[in-house]
Design an enzyme around this catalytic site. Structure first.
Site, PDB file in Angstrom:
ATOM      1  N   GLU A  96      50.102  48.070  14.469  1.00 52.53           N
ATOM      2  CA  GLU A  96      49.628  47.858  15.841  1.00 52.53           C
ATOM      3  C   GLU A  96      49.284  46.393  16.106  1.00 52.53           C
ATOM      4  O   GLU A  96      48.598  46.073  17.074  1.00 52.53           O
ATOM      5  CB  GLU A  96      48.410  48.746  16.116  1.00 52.53           C
TER       6      GLU A  96
ATOM      7  N   GLU B 113      39.335  48.542  15.434  1.00 55.95           N
ATOM      8  CA  GLU B 113      40.103  49.704  14.975  1.00 55.95           C
ATOM      9  C   GLU B 113      41.511  49.479  15.509  1.00 55.95           C
ATOM     10  O   GLU B 113      41.891  50.008  16.545  1.00 55.95           O
ATOM     11  CB  GLU B 113      39.475  51.003  15.496  1.00 55.95           C
TER      12      GLU B 113
END
Length: 685
Positions: free
Chosen positions: A153, A144
């Site tokens: 990210e 995730e």
């Protein structure tokens, strides 16, 4: 052990030294993360669990031992899901040490410590081998690593490294793939966040500097709750396009890539904005889908899952482009290893000329570094401009000497256009000063407004050419403000300038009021709700220590939120609860306010919303919160230009709406701190 941290006080302008405990970073960083929101995202958790169970079953069907690599484990929830689904062992990687320590506690509490190894490293530093962090390569990769932009990210470099070093060839991946969608639209509302537009003042037109007009804008994504931008606020130029997909079960490249989608324009108009979101397929067949699409794409909008850790993205084209219905267009998306950007060209498949390969947008005018996107929207709001111009017109005289105190404000420009004798403006930074100088130069006003890059307490009569100030004005707006009352910095500036003011000087705004209303949030409450057993999954993802961290903010201060993105119902009347008189200096003694707000409507009260209103003149005021009366059902409309403060209660207060219960408030403004201490209790008859 105690440490002292220096912080610039956004209200007083002073440098405060604050004593912090040894657990400060742990509490603050976990509190500011989105773990509570993710753990309350039932749709996300359910889809991940379904995908993990299916992947484990496929590996077991091949007769293999199931070894899972969980990159970015956070609380360890996905690793515990994998073991519950039948995995033999999990390597859970978490680079953030406080969260890795919390994950270790959670895993132990749930009885999985013998089958989950927490690795406190960045995944690109993890080693495999007899003496390594992992004994063997994994055959299931669970991650995730996504943000609103999907790859922001560092998902692509992490996947690239994992396939090269940490997982077996042909491994299962959960999620299996991601698909990025985009739609080209025309939107006056959204485009107002991208460029400074022409502003009408008293029949004259204020034009933006050429450098601002030609600038491609900020490179950072604009992430918002796109579900709260109704379809009537934009016109689709093209259909929803599939821009590209990433298969996470195969080697992934983080290299710069470009993808295009070709279509016919559905309407004539100004192509300005790209709306974008993504889906993740949890399994190879695409039968388990977790979608980030806004609710207006659903047949039943109320069925769309709500989440705040993943929202939708708005991208602004470098320049708007006029297109005709039926025109052949090519929408191009580029990405590096961390971000996306879009451009629009003619359809190359038709043999027409195309634009050069677009470079990543980069602000060259500095305005996008000085003004945030909501600030652009505020400056472009014609109703707001008319309000400030009307107030200025009522206080200015032919001999007025004006001083503006706000960051990157156009009020001093308006004052000159309205005929003030002399106009000065304090700017907080050289960059902000340069942007306003370019506005003045573009409108042949250079020298008519004198910009001073100096602190209010350092300003002297010589800086003003021997003049005294007859009109002190502000919006107020300051780039350092987070919470609504931080803009009381204007009051502290006014106090520092007291010796430079004429005895009869006009202060605009002359006062401010803090307002509050008790509210029931439709969804925002989830980010602060207690975390225990995840719905549909029998493990405890939070232990007491982590929950304390998520509750830590309540003991400090309210949180800033743009409430136009988060629907809520007013359960009480909106009320002015504290007054600040700018015609006087900041007092040395605290200002206190106590009272009751009776509940008028039934519901679960999650907290109170707080905002400032400024009284520019006796009959003109501006609100930074509610933009109109609350309707009979309690629906609220909030300003899109400023964030409001939200004080969350630790648990909801149930209201029957019969007026027999009230929110009791006790507020104290501490002048030395520039802060408002708040206490709220539930009072019942």
């Amino acid at each position: 052990m105690k440490t002292f941290c220096g912080r610039a006080n956004p209200t007083t302008g002073a440098l405060d030294w604050v004593e912090e405990g040894e657990e400060y970073d742990f509490h603050q960083e976990i509190a500011r993360s989105c773990y509570a929101d993710m753990l309350h995202d039932h749709d996300r958790n359910e889809k991940y669990y379904q995908g993990i169970r299916a992947a484990v079953a496929r590996v077991k069907a091949r007769g293999e031992k199931v070894i899972v690599l969980d990159i970015g484990t956070g609380t360890g929830l996905l690793s515990m899901m994998a073991l519950t689904a039948g995995a033999d062992f999990c390597y859970a990687v978490e680079v953030f040490k406080p969260m890795a320590d919390a994950a270790q506690c959670i895993v132990e509490k749930n009885g999985f410590s013998d089958k989950i190894k927490i690795i406190n490293k960045h995944s690109t530093e993890v080693t495999v081998g007899p003496d390594g962090d992992m004994q063997m390569r994994a055959n299931i990769l669970v991650t995730e690593l996504f943000d609103t932009e999907l790859i922001g990210e560092g998902a692509l470099p992490s996947y690239e490294h994992a396939h090269q070093n940490l997982v077996q060839e042909g491994c299962e991946a959960v999620p299996h793939r991601a698909i990025v969608y985009a739609q080209l639209v025309e939107s006056e509302l959204l485009w107002s966040w991208a460029k400074l537009q022409h502003i009408e003042v008293e029949g004259a037109r204020l034009v933006p500097p050429p450098a601002v007009d030609l600038c491609a804008g900020a490179h950072s994504v604009c992430d918002i709750q796109l579900s709260q931008v109704p379809p009537h606020n934009f016109t689709p130029i093209g259909p929803v396009c599939t821009m590209f997909s990433v298969d996470f079960s195969k080697p992934v490249s983080s290299a710069h890539q470009t993808h295009s989608s070709h279509f016919l324009a559905q309407f004539s108009g100004q192509a300005q904005v790209v709306l974008s979101w993504w889906d993740i397929d949890m399994d190879p067949s695409g039968s388990i889908v977790c979608s980030m699409a806004p609710n207006w794409t659903y047949p039943e909008p109320k069925m769309a899952p709500w989440r705040d850790h993943w929202m939708q993205s708005v991208y602004f084209l470098p320049a708007e482009k006029r297109v005709a219905e039926g025109e052949e267009l090519s929408l191009t998306v580029c990405h590096d290893d961390y971000s996306l950007w879009y451009s629009l060209g003619a359809d190359s498949k038709q043999g027409t000329e195309t634009e050069a390969l677009p470079c990543r947008p980069c602000c060259t005018c500095q305005a996008h570094l000085v003004w945030t996107r909501p600030r652009f929207g505020e400056l472009n709001d014609s109703h707001r401009t008319e309000t400030y111009v009307s107030a200025l017109r009522s206080v200015l005289k032919a001999d007025s000497v004006c001083l503006g105190v706000s960051d990157g404000s156009l009020l001093p420009v308006f004052a000159h256009m309205l005929g003030a004798k002399k106009v000065f403006s304090l700017e907080n930074s050289r960059m902000s000063k340069q942007v306003i100088e370019e506005v003045l130069e573009a409108n042949s006003m250079k020298g008519h407004v004198q910009l001073l890059e100096i602190r209010p307490d350092q300003l002297t009569c010589n800086d003003l050419g021997g003049e005294q100030i007859s009109v002190l004005m502000g919006e107020p707006f300051f780039s350092s403000s987070l919470l609504p009352w931080h803009s009381l910095f204007f009051w502290y500036c006014r106090t520092a300038l007291v010796n430079l003011l004429q005895p009869s000087a006009t202060i605009m705004p002359h006062s401010a009021t803090l307002h509050m209303v008790a509210v029931e949030f439709q969804d925002l409450w989830r980010i602060r709700a207690p975390c225990g057993t995840c719905e549909g999954f029998d493990v405890q993802p939070m232990d007491e220590m982590v929950q304390r961290s998520l509750d830590f903010r309540e003991a400090l201060e309210p949180e800033p939120h743009p409430l136009w993105e988060y629907p809520c119902r007013a359960l009480t009347q909106a009320k002015a609860v504290m007054n600040f008189d700018f015609t006087q200096c900041v007092p040395q003694q605290p200002i206190s306010s106590r009272g009751l707000l009776p509940f008028l409507r039934s519901g679960n009260c999650h907290g109170v919303a707080l905002w400032m209103e400024y009284q520019l003149t006796e009959d003109i005021s501006v609100s930074m919160g509610l933009t109109g009366p609350v309707n009979g059902q309690g629906a609220c409309e909030w300003s899109r230009h400023r964030k409001q403060g939200v004080y969350f209660f630790s648990s909801p207060w149930e209201s029957s709406g019969d007026g027999r219960a009230s929110v009791s408030y006790n507020l104290t403004f501490e002048p030395s701190l520039g802060d408002i201490k708040m206490e709220f209790t539930l009072e019942s008859l």
